[in-house]
Scaffold this active site. Structure first.
Site, PDB file in Angstrom:
ATOM      1  N   ARG A  63     -19.377  -4.729  64.756  1.00 37.79           N
ATOM      2  CA  ARG A  63     -19.814  -4.309  66.088  1.00 37.79           C
ATOM      3  C   ARG A  63     -18.835  -4.748  67.174  1.00 37.79           C
ATOM      4  O   ARG A  63     -18.645  -4.048  68.181  1.00 37.79           O
ATOM      5  CB  ARG A  63     -21.203  -4.894  66.363  1.00 37.79           C
ATOM      6  CG  ARG A  63     -21.888  -4.395  67.636  1.00 37.79           C
ATOM      7  CD  ARG A  63     -23.361  -4.760  67.579  1.00 37.79           C
ATOM      8  NE  ARG A  63     -24.079  -4.333  68.768  1.00 37.79           N
ATOM      9  CZ  ARG A  63     -24.423  -5.156  69.762  1.00 37.79           C
ATOM     10  NH1 ARG A  63     -24.121  -6.438  69.699  1.00 37.79           N
ATOM     11  NH2 ARG A  63     -25.095  -4.695  70.807  1.00 37.79           N
ATOM     12  N   HIS A  67     -17.471  -2.252  70.048  1.00 40.19           N
ATOM     13  CA  HIS A  67     -17.656  -2.486  71.482  1.00 40.19           C
ATOM     14  C   HIS A  67     -16.328  -2.729  72.190  1.00 40.19           C
ATOM     15  O   HIS A  67     -16.206  -2.449  73.388  1.00 40.19           O
ATOM     16  CB  HIS A  67     -18.612  -3.653  71.705  1.00 40.19           C
ATOM     17  CG  HIS A  67     -20.053  -3.274  71.534  1.00 40.19           C
ATOM     18  ND1 HIS A  67     -21.079  -3.856  72.253  1.00 40.19           N
ATOM     19  CD2 HIS A  67     -20.648  -2.363  70.726  1.00 40.19           C
ATOM     20  CE1 HIS A  67     -22.229  -3.313  71.899  1.00 40.19           C
ATOM     21  NE2 HIS A  67     -21.988  -2.405  70.962  1.00 40.19           N
ATOM     22  N   ASN A  95     -23.490  -6.436  75.679  1.00 44.57           N
ATOM     23  CA  ASN A  95     -22.975  -7.583  74.920  1.00 44.57           C
ATOM     24  C   ASN A  95     -23.733  -8.874  75.161  1.00 44.57           C
ATOM     25  O   ASN A  95     -23.768  -9.748  74.282  1.00 44.57           O
ATOM     26  CB  ASN A  95     -21.499  -7.817  75.265  1.00 44.57           C
ATOM     27  CG  ASN A  95     -20.621  -6.626  74.946  1.00 44.57           C
ATOM     28  OD1 ASN A  95     -20.850  -5.923  73.965  1.00 44.57           O
ATOM     29  ND2 ASN A  95     -19.603  -6.393  75.773  1.00 44.57           N
ATOM     30  N   HIS A 195     -25.206   1.353  61.233  1.00 49.53           N
ATOM     31  CA  HIS A 195     -26.538   0.761  61.392  1.00 49.53           C
ATOM     32  C   HIS A 195     -27.275   0.626  60.058  1.00 49.53           C
ATOM     33  O   HIS A 195     -28.458   0.297  60.039  1.00 49.53           O
ATOM     34  CB  HIS A 195     -27.371   1.577  62.385  1.00 49.53           C
ATOM     35  CG  HIS A 195     -26.959   1.380  63.804  1.00 49.53           C
ATOM     36  ND1 HIS A 195     -27.535   2.057  64.855  1.00 49.53           N
ATOM     37  CD2 HIS A 195     -26.016   0.573  64.356  1.00 49.53           C
ATOM     38  CE1 HIS A 195     -26.965   1.675  65.986  1.00 49.53           C
ATOM     39  NE2 HIS A 195     -26.035   0.783  65.713  1.00 49.53           N
TER      40      HIS A 195
END
Length: 323
Positions: A63, A67, A95, A195
């Site tokens: 992740r 991001h 975040n 996911h």
């Protein structure tokens, strides 16, 4: 006239030479083949230990790369700490109290520096770490292109301004957010398969389990048991993004969507579109198709606006710019 022409060609040659070190530089899988051939093992050895201690960490590390890339490119800006005169991206809404694994990145950077001091960027470490994390959890491999350099700044405003897809996104918003960074709807559906690992906080899925109609009622009741309706109560309670195999990288995420058991509103939205819905159905029954497309989409994501050549720097410490 001949001398003038010669000088003109020399000027053009020098200009091209300069540009090849900056804007024309390209990422390549063998970027460190001579300067740091041990880089994958230096990164992977730390990742494997971290994931063996906590399976969720693999998802958290993946992740970070996601991001990072969505905010002005894959430049390790997400790793920069706040200072009295600088606000980084760690406290931006997507975040804050959510992005994690920074300590593992610190350990990876230290390990890489031991074998190849001053050579490998933090941005490339994030890219390799994403690969090693997926592989450690049983996922596919891909050829990581390297040669990124680290940013000297970060953008709280960009990280907080919708560049990172929200768990409350509609399908149209998801497609547009990915398109804005050069990724297709196909890439979006494949990358959403990340996911299949990891967990999410109650605050991210509360609205879906209480307000949406495109959710299996029994699944909603199960998730409501650990996520109270009232905001401020149980906000940080966790639930697995994949109810079936939350610590193994596989195609069960898509099987869950078919059964309307997607944890996030944005997850379940993938099934609502003709093209995206057909991909969900394909991946749910064809795990190899998902693995191949996910690997290709990760390469595409890694190409988002990298700093190369003379742009940026190679940070000594991933948390701070070089002095």
């Amino acid at each position: 006239m001949a001398a003038s022409t010669t000088n003109a060609f020399a000027l053009i040659a020098c200009t091209l030479c300069f540009m090849s070190g900056t804007s024309l530089a390209r990422l390549t899988p063998n970027f460190y083949s001579k300067t740091c051939p041990q880089v994958f093992e230096a990164v992977g050895s730390v990742v494997r230990v971290a994931v063996s201690r906590e399976r969720r960490m693999g998802a958290s590390l993946l992740r970070l790369h996601f991001h990072d890339c969505f905010v002005k490119g894959c430049d390790a800006s997400i790793l920069l700490d706040d200072t009295p005169t600088f606000r980084g991206e760690k406290t931006a809404a997507p975040n804050n109290n959510s992005a994690r694994g920074f300590d593992v990145i610190d350990m990876i950077k230290s390990n890489v520096e031991r074998v190849c001091p001053g050579v490998v960027s933090c941005a490339d470490i994030l890219a390799i770490t994403a690969l090693e994390s997926v592989v450690a959890l049983g996922g596919p491999t891909w050829e990581v292109k390297l040669g990124r350099r680290d940013s000297k700044t970060a953008s709280f405003a960009a990280a907080n301004g919708g560049t990172i897809p929200s768990p409350q996104s509609s399908l149209t918003n998801l497609i547009n957010t990915f398109r804005a960074v050069g990724l297709s709807a196909h890439d979006m559906v494949a990358l959403s398969g990340a996911h299949t690992i990891g967990q999410s906080r109650c605050t991210s899925f509360r609205a879906h389990i209480y307000n949406d109609s495109n959710i299996d009622p029994l699944f909603a009741i199960l998730r409501q048991s650990n996520c109270p309706r009232s905001p401020g109560s149980g906000d940080n309670n966790l639930a697995p993004l994949d109810i079936s195999t939350p610590t193994r990288f596989d195609n069960h995420y898509y099987k869950n969507l078919i059964m309307h058991q997607g944890l996030l509103h944005s997850d379940q939205q993938l099934l609502s579109g003709g093209f995206t819905g057909s991909l969900v159905e394909r991946y749910s029954v064809n795990p190899m198709s998902f693995r191949v497309d996910f690997a290709a989409a990760m390469v595409n994501m890694g190409d988002i606006r990298p700093l190369t050549g003379a742009n940026g720097e190679i940070r000594k410490n991933c948390r701070v710019v070089n002095s």
